[in-house]
Design a protein around this motif. Sequence first.
Motif, PDB file in Angstrom:
ATOM      1  N   ALA A  24       0.800  -1.224   0.000  1.00  0.00           N
ATOM      2  CA  ALA A  24       0.000   0.000   0.000  1.00  0.00           C
ATOM      3  C   ALA A  24       0.829   1.268   0.000  1.00  0.00           C
ATOM      4  CB  ALA A  24      -0.943   0.000   1.212  1.00  0.00           C
ATOM      5  N   ILE A  25       1.968   1.232   0.650  1.00  0.00           N
ATOM      6  CA  ILE A  25       2.739   2.461   0.844  1.00  0.00           C
ATOM      7  C   ILE A  25       3.269   3.031  -0.468  1.00  0.00           C
ATOM      8  CG2 ILE A  25       4.978   1.347   1.227  1.00  0.00           C
ATOM      9  CD1 ILE A  25       5.428   3.406   3.472  1.00  0.00           C
ATOM     10  N   GLY A  26       3.580   2.129  -1.412  1.00  0.00           N
ATOM     11  CA  GLY A  26       4.104   2.597  -2.689  1.00  0.00           C
ATOM     12  C   GLY A  26       3.128   3.467  -3.449  1.00  0.00           C
ATOM     13  N   HIS A  27       1.835   3.138  -3.382  1.00  0.00           N
ATOM     14  CA  HIS A  27       0.831   3.927  -4.094  1.00  0.00           C
ATOM     15  C   HIS A  27       0.791   5.359  -3.580  1.00  0.00           C
ATOM     16  CE1 HIS A  27      -1.186   0.848  -6.551  1.00  0.00           C
ATOM     17  NE2 HIS A  27      -0.885   0.011  -5.570  1.00  0.00           N
ATOM     18  N   GLY A  28       0.854   5.508  -2.262  1.00  0.00           N
ATOM     19  CA  GLY A  28       0.823   6.847  -1.690  1.00  0.00           C
ATOM     20  C   GLY A  28       2.039   7.660  -2.079  1.00  0.00           C
ATOM     21  N   ILE A  29       3.219   7.045  -1.992  1.00  0.00           N
ATOM     22  CA  ILE A  29       4.450   7.759  -2.332  1.00  0.00           C
ATOM     23  C   ILE A  29       4.480   8.109  -3.814  1.00  0.00           C
ATOM     24  CG2 ILE A  29       6.959   7.530  -2.501  1.00  0.00           C
ATOM     25  CD1 ILE A  29       6.837   5.852   0.076  1.00  0.00           C
ATOM     26  N   ASN A  30       4.078   7.159  -4.648  1.00  0.00           N
ATOM     27  CA  ASN A  30       4.155   7.390  -6.092  1.00  0.00           C
ATOM     28  C   ASN A  30       3.254   8.523  -6.559  1.00  0.00           C
ATOM     29  OD1 ASN A  30       6.012   5.323  -6.298  1.00  0.00           O
ATOM     30  ND2 ASN A  30       4.527   3.784  -6.909  1.00  0.00           N
ATOM     31  N   ILE A  31       2.024   8.575  -6.047  1.00  0.00           N
ATOM     32  CA  ILE A  31       1.142   9.666  -6.460  1.00  0.00           C
ATOM     33  C   ILE A  31       1.657  10.998  -5.946  1.00  0.00           C
ATOM     34  CG2 ILE A  31      -0.440   9.495  -4.481  1.00  0.00           C
ATOM     35  CD1 ILE A  31      -1.408  10.232  -8.147  1.00  0.00           C
ATOM     36  N   GLY A  32       2.236  11.000  -4.767  1.00  0.00           N
ATOM     37  CA  GLY A  32       2.792  12.236  -4.220  1.00  0.00           C
ATOM     38  C   GLY A  32       3.969  12.754  -5.026  1.00  0.00           C
ATOM     39  N   LEU A  33       4.796  11.848  -5.547  1.00  0.00           N
ATOM     40  CA  LEU A  33       5.980  12.266  -6.285  1.00  0.00           C
ATOM     41  C   LEU A  33       5.651  12.807  -7.671  1.00  0.00           C
ATOM     42  CD1 LEU A  33       8.652   9.591  -5.297  1.00  0.00           C
ATOM     43  CD2 LEU A  33       8.408  11.942  -4.491  1.00  0.00           C
ATOM     44  N   THR A  34       4.423  12.603  -8.128  1.00  0.00           N
ATOM     45  CA  THR A  34       4.002  13.243  -9.376  1.00  0.00           C
ATOM     46  C   THR A  34       4.127  14.759  -9.252  1.00  0.00           C
ATOM     47  OG1 THR A  34       2.444  11.434  -9.816  1.00  0.00           O
ATOM     48  CG2 THR A  34       2.112  13.484 -11.035  1.00  0.00           C
ATOM     49  N   PHE A  35       3.864  15.273  -8.045  1.00  0.00           N
ATOM     50  CA  PHE A  35       3.960  16.716  -7.818  1.00  0.00           C
ATOM     51  C   PHE A  35       5.420  17.171  -7.760  1.00  0.00           C
ATOM     52  CE2 PHE A  35      -0.250  15.596  -6.495  1.00  0.00           C
ATOM     53  CZ  PHE A  35      -1.030  16.684  -6.888  1.00  0.00           C
TER      54      PHE A  35
END
Length: 294
Positions: A72-83
């Motif tokens: 689960a943690i990867g999804h949160g980090i990945n969407i955040g790094l789009t910014f």
Amino acid sequence: MGRLIKAEFRKVLTTKSWWALMIPAAALALGFALGWGAFTNDVGDALSSSDVQAITDAFGITIGELPMGLLAIGHGINIGLTFAVIFGVFALAGEYSKKTITTTFLTAQNRVSVLSAKMITYSIWGAIYGLVVAAMASLGIVLTEDSERLPTAGQWLGVVGAAVLAGVLATLFGIGVGAVWNSVVGAVVTLSIYLILVENVLVFLSFGLWQVDWLGGVLPNGTLNGIVGAIGAEAFGAAGVHVPGLDSEAAWGLQYFAGAPGAFSWWASALIFLAWTMIFFVGGWTANQRRDIT
């Protein structure tokens, strides 16, 4: 160089872009981690049922203790790094849009020193973005996962380190794209459509229609996501190592749940995304050595 770096930090801190992008990055990192954390925890509950556990016990597998939080943690980090990618676009393209690039180039020793100062400055900001989204995503899984399904201390440190690395590379990638495009609006719109829609559709279609399970492991968004996401996939034997009996469909599915469909391993993802970053960064560097300023 020190004065140029100091000037770059002042440019960032006197604008709204750094916090205007960091706030939604942190919020989405938390939101996605909460959602996927709740989902993977429910999956863990289902797999821990007495009937399933009786089968897995025969193979020496304790489902209830698997680190579902890593999925689960990867999804949160990945969407955040789009910014972080979008933030990087503002480094050079933003100066062209605001017509401040002329002063920047004319007051510096040369353009190489300006671009070097931007690279150093925005690398630090990229690391900050990585730490922030990793912290928010970690909070999300802590709030939703049962304690026995959380990552170990070593796994958590690995995720944080990978998030920092991904944040740095994401920001440099954004600088390169912005420098090549020379337009904030054009670069942001194009990147957003590609990262969120186009590449994901390509990856799903390639796997669903042609059984090509590696495409996400070589394209820009997939390799950026794989730097963190592949750590979760590797914990379940779906990347980096081969687990007997785990077919390609199951491995791809676990990679998708970890946020890194098609990833080979976290370090391979980092190297491939570094190559993409260098292509755009060098391209932008070259274009700005020859570009006229007014």
